[in-house]
Design an enzyme around this catalytic site. Structure first.
Site, PDB file in Angstrom:
ATOM      1  N   PHE A 194      -5.306   4.268  14.242  1.00  0.00           N
ATOM      2  CA  PHE A 194      -5.607   5.225  13.184  1.00  0.00           C
ATOM      3  C   PHE A 194      -6.753   4.644  12.364  1.00  0.00           C
ATOM      4  O   PHE A 194      -6.876   3.414  12.250  1.00  0.00           O
ATOM      5  CB  PHE A 194      -4.393   5.424  12.269  1.00  0.00           C
TER       6      PHE A 194
ATOM      7  N   LYS B 206     -14.479   1.677  14.703  1.00  0.00           N
ATOM      8  CA  LYS B 206     -13.168   1.069  15.002  1.00  0.00           C
ATOM      9  C   LYS B 206     -12.750   1.357  16.443  1.00  0.00           C
ATOM     10  O   LYS B 206     -12.181   0.506  17.119  1.00  0.00           O
ATOM     11  CB  LYS B 206     -12.108   1.585  14.021  1.00  0.00           C
TER      12      LYS B 206
ATOM     13  N   LYS C 118     -12.466  -2.062  18.480  1.00  0.00           N
ATOM     14  CA  LYS C 118     -11.104  -2.515  18.795  1.00  0.00           C
ATOM     15  C   LYS C 118     -10.712  -2.137  20.231  1.00  0.00           C
ATOM     16  O   LYS C 118      -9.552  -2.283  20.612  1.00  0.00           O
ATOM     17  CB  LYS C 118     -10.115  -1.923  17.792  1.00  0.00           C
TER      18      LYS C 118
ATOM     19  N   LYS D 230       9.428 -17.003  -9.523  1.00  0.00           N
ATOM     20  CA  LYS D 230       8.739 -15.886 -10.167  1.00  0.00           C
ATOM     21  C   LYS D 230       7.644 -16.417 -11.096  1.00  0.00           C
ATOM     22  O   LYS D 230       7.920 -17.273 -11.944  1.00  0.00           O
ATOM     23  CB  LYS D 230       9.749 -15.061 -10.967  1.00  0.00           C
TER      24      LYS D 230
ATOM     25  N   ASP E 125      -4.811  -6.048   4.899  1.00  0.00           N
ATOM     26  CA  ASP E 125      -5.959  -6.783   5.427  1.00  0.00           C
ATOM     27  C   ASP E 125      -6.057  -8.189   4.832  1.00  0.00           C
ATOM     28  O   ASP E 125      -6.720  -9.061   5.379  1.00  0.00           O
ATOM     29  CB  ASP E 125      -7.254  -6.018   5.147  1.00  0.00           C
TER      30      ASP E 125
ATOM     31  N   ASN F 169       0.856  -1.201   0.000  1.00  0.00           N
ATOM     32  CA  ASN F 169       0.000   0.000   0.000  1.00  0.00           C
ATOM     33  C   ASN F 169       0.884   1.241   0.000  1.00  0.00           C
ATOM     34  O   ASN F 169       2.109   1.136   0.003  1.00  0.00           O
ATOM     35  CB  ASN F 169      -0.967  -0.025   1.184  1.00  0.00           C
TER      36      ASN F 169
HETATM   37  O1  PMT Z   1       2.787   6.268   6.290  1.00  0.00           O
HETATM   38  P1  PMT Z   1       2.262   7.583   5.725  1.00  0.00           P
HETATM   39  O2  PMT Z   1       2.543   7.707   4.249  1.00  0.00           O
HETATM   40  O3  PMT Z   1       2.735   8.767   6.534  1.00  0.00           O
HETATM   41  O4  PMT Z   1       0.690   7.577   5.827  1.00  0.00           O
HETATM   42  C1  PMT Z   1       0.078   7.620   7.067  1.00  0.00           C
HETATM   43  C2  PMT Z   1      -1.187   6.720   7.145  1.00  0.00           C
HETATM   44  C3  PMT Z   1      -2.227   7.237   6.179  1.00  0.00           C
HETATM   45  C4  PMT Z   1      -0.799   5.274   6.785  1.00  0.00           C
HETATM   46  C5  PMT Z   1      -1.680   6.786   8.637  1.00  0.00           C
HETATM   47  O5  PMT Z   1      -2.041   8.107   8.941  1.00  0.00           O
HETATM   48  C6  PMT Z   1      -2.851   5.859   8.868  1.00  0.00           C
HETATM   49  O6  PMT Z   1      -3.999   6.210   8.648  1.00  0.00           O
HETATM   50  N1  PMT Z   1      -2.567   4.602   9.353  1.00  0.00           N
HETATM   51  C7  PMT Z   1      -3.568   3.545   9.507  1.00  0.00           C
HETATM   52  C8  PMT Z   1      -3.813   2.858   8.209  1.00  0.00           C
HETATM   53  C9  PMT Z   1      -4.824   1.714   8.325  1.00  0.00           C
HETATM   54  O7  PMT Z   1      -4.473   0.608   8.147  1.00  0.00           O
HETATM   55  O8  PMT Z   1      -6.032   2.093   8.710  1.00  0.00           O
HETATM   56  P2  PMT Z   1      -7.305   1.056   8.891  1.00  0.00           P
HETATM   57  O9  PMT Z   1      -8.453   1.986   9.071  1.00  0.00           O
HETATM   58  O10 PMT Z   1      -7.340   0.109   7.763  1.00  0.00           O
HETATM   59  O11 PMT Z   1      -6.978   0.276  10.217  1.00  0.00           O
HETATM   60  C10 PMT Z   1      -7.461   0.707  11.496  1.00  0.00           C
HETATM   61  C11 PMT Z   1      -6.411   0.431  12.550  1.00  0.00           C
HETATM   62  O12 PMT Z   1      -6.227  -0.984  12.688  1.00  0.00           O
HETATM   63  C12 PMT Z   1      -5.041   1.011  12.256  1.00  0.00           C
HETATM   64  O13 PMT Z   1      -4.511   1.543  13.447  1.00  0.00           O
HETATM   65  C13 PMT Z   1      -4.247  -0.191  11.763  1.00  0.00           C
HETATM   66  O14 PMT Z   1      -2.859  -0.052  12.101  1.00  0.00           O
HETATM   67  C14 PMT Z   1      -4.873  -1.340  12.511  1.00  0.00           C
HETATM   68  N2  PMT Z   1      -4.851  -2.629  11.790  1.00  0.00           N
HETATM   69  C15 PMT Z   1      -5.431  -2.751  10.577  1.00  0.00           C
HETATM   70  C16 PMT Z   1      -5.438  -3.980   9.935  1.00  0.00           C
HETATM   71  C17 PMT Z   1      -4.833  -5.080  10.554  1.00  0.00           C
HETATM   72  N3  PMT Z   1      -4.789  -6.251   9.963  1.00  0.00           N
HETATM   73  N4  PMT Z   1      -4.258  -4.931  11.754  1.00  0.00           N
HETATM   74  C18 PMT Z   1      -4.267  -3.736  12.397  1.00  0.00           C
HETATM   75  O15 PMT Z   1      -3.744  -3.605  13.490  1.00  0.00           O
END
Ligand code: PMT
Length: 397
Positions: free
Chosen positions: A320, A334, A338, A284, A274, A205
């Protein structure tokens, strides 16, 4: 707290001001340097420009910046540091003289001022300097140092500028940021994980790691013991931060879960994949002449959810939410789903912020229902604000 103006005057210690600017920059501040003419004889403006990432202001009459640079800098500054502060600039400040850019900016500003005197011991002990310092202190100017030691003139005595780290600590104290997380173990997860398809391809990503690294640096600046679990990135390891590099969501899960119980605060800024391929090809995958390539994917572990389910008492858990629609609604889900104390919601469809940008525009949503909209700001500033909130939550936990 976003902008610090550093005024560099003509003392030998001007070279040490480079380190002050560097440290402030690493802590996430926007640093703007003003040099007096004498200072430029000792250190080149190009050095400060490179270290601060901003143009260096040198005179009241620079076409590039317009005629009112002293006014714009004085308004922008949340703090002005004068380092080194020679006997001359102290005298000017005490008497309200404004005959160059730095002294004029100081007179026009109502921001707090921190001065780090540096001069020969006789000059420092002169009744005129003593009187000027007394006036400045009475007016609320904070003075750091000077220390006793070897002086540039060859002698030993009082007049040596305080060390850069002391000056930075004094600045943080004025801004209310000093050691708010002293000795606290924190964990930051950062960057975008990669899920391999074959030896050369992966599902990834756009996360650059900028947000996570800003968080790690800001926490370090506030005195925390920082563990940074980082997915692949081009970002440099922040000074004084322990970094563990991982690649996949599964590797991140393993590292985070093992270390989480020892941490008082955890911030998951990582963009964790995810989904991951069920099978990884050992070779490959060849381009087929006809037809496409079909990948079967499975869910990765939701690390943050697992942390929320096993959260020790007193631990602060921050996530986040990266959304492209219904930002607040999804973030609220979330936060609850969570079991988080705080979620930072950012709309990643905006062009001026989000992935890869140096800026972010976020909402802070707290467990107690409080919701705060923040303005667009550098990720480093957002990081400091998040940690200030976390420090408050830790105090109340
Ligand atoms: O790295 P940059 O280029 O500076 O960009 C920053 C950012 C946009 C990546 C950052 O600000 C951000 O939003 N990070 C969270 C990205 C994310 O995965 O968001 P989500 O809404 O899909 O997940 C929610 C939360 O669950 C997040 O805290 C994530 O870390 C966590 N998560 C998600 C999926 C997973 N399998 N395990 C997790 O722990």
């Amino acid at each position: 707290m976003s902008c610090i103006v550093v005024g560099v005057t003509g003392g030998i210690a001007a070279y040490k001001a480079v380190e002050i600017v560097r440290q402030l920059n690493l802590l996430g501040f926007q640093v703007k340097v003003i040099m007096t003419e004498h200072a430029t004889r000792l250190v080149g403006p190009a050095t400060f420009r490179a270290i601060s990432g901003n143009p260096v202001a040198l005179s009241l009459f620079e076409e590039e910046f317009g005629a009112m640079q002293h006014i714009s800098l004085s308004h922008e500054a949340d703090l002005i540091i004068v380092a080194p502060a020679t006997a001359n600039i102290l005298a000017k400040m005490a008497n309200g003289l404004a005959d160059d850019l730095l002294s004029t900016t100081l007179l026009a500003s109502r921001a707090p001022v921190l001065a780090a005197p540096a001069m020969n011991d006789y000059m420092y002990a002169h009744p005129a300097t003593e009187a000027n310092l007394k006036i400045l202190k009475q007016r609320g100017v904070q003075i750091v140092g000077p220390g006793c030691g070897f002086l540039a003139c060859g002698g030993k005595g009082e007049g040596r500028m305080a060390e850069p780290s002391e000056i930075v600590d004094a600045a943080l104290e004025i801004l209310g940021l000093y050691r708010k997380l002293d000795g606290v173990n924190v964990l930051v997860a950062s960057g975008g994980t990669r899920e391999p398809i074959d030896p050369v391809r992966f599902i990834g990503n756009r996360s650059s790691g900028k947000m996570g690294y800003a968080l790690a640096e800001a926490a370090k600046g506030m005195g925390a013991e920082v563990l940074l679990i980082s997915a692949p990135t081009t970002m440099e390891q922040p000074i004084g931060v322990e970094r563990v590099m991982v690649e996949t969501a599964e590797e991140m899960e393993k590292e985070v879960k093992t270390r989480a119980p020892h941490c008082k605060a955890i911030v998951m800024a990582a963009a964790v994949a995810d989904f991951t391929p069920i099978e990884i090809s050992g070779k490959k995958i060849k381009k087929l002449e006809k037809g496409g390539l079909y990948l079967e994917l499975k869910h990765t572990p939701d690390i943050l959810k697992e942390l929320g389910e096993n959260k020790p008492v007193g631990q602060i858990l921050v996530g986040f939410a990266a959304e492209t629609e219904d930002l607040l609604e999804h973030a609220r889900q979330k936060l609850k789903g969570k079991n988080l104390d705080l979620i930072v919601a950012n709309d990643v469809s905006r062009e001026d912020s989000g992935f890869e940008s140096d800026y972010n525009k976020a909402f802070l949503l707290f467990r107690d229902g409080r919701e705060v909209e923040l303005s667009l700001m550098p990720k480093r500033d957002l990081a400091s604000l998040i940690w200030l909130e976390i420090a408050g939550l830790l105090e109340r936990a």
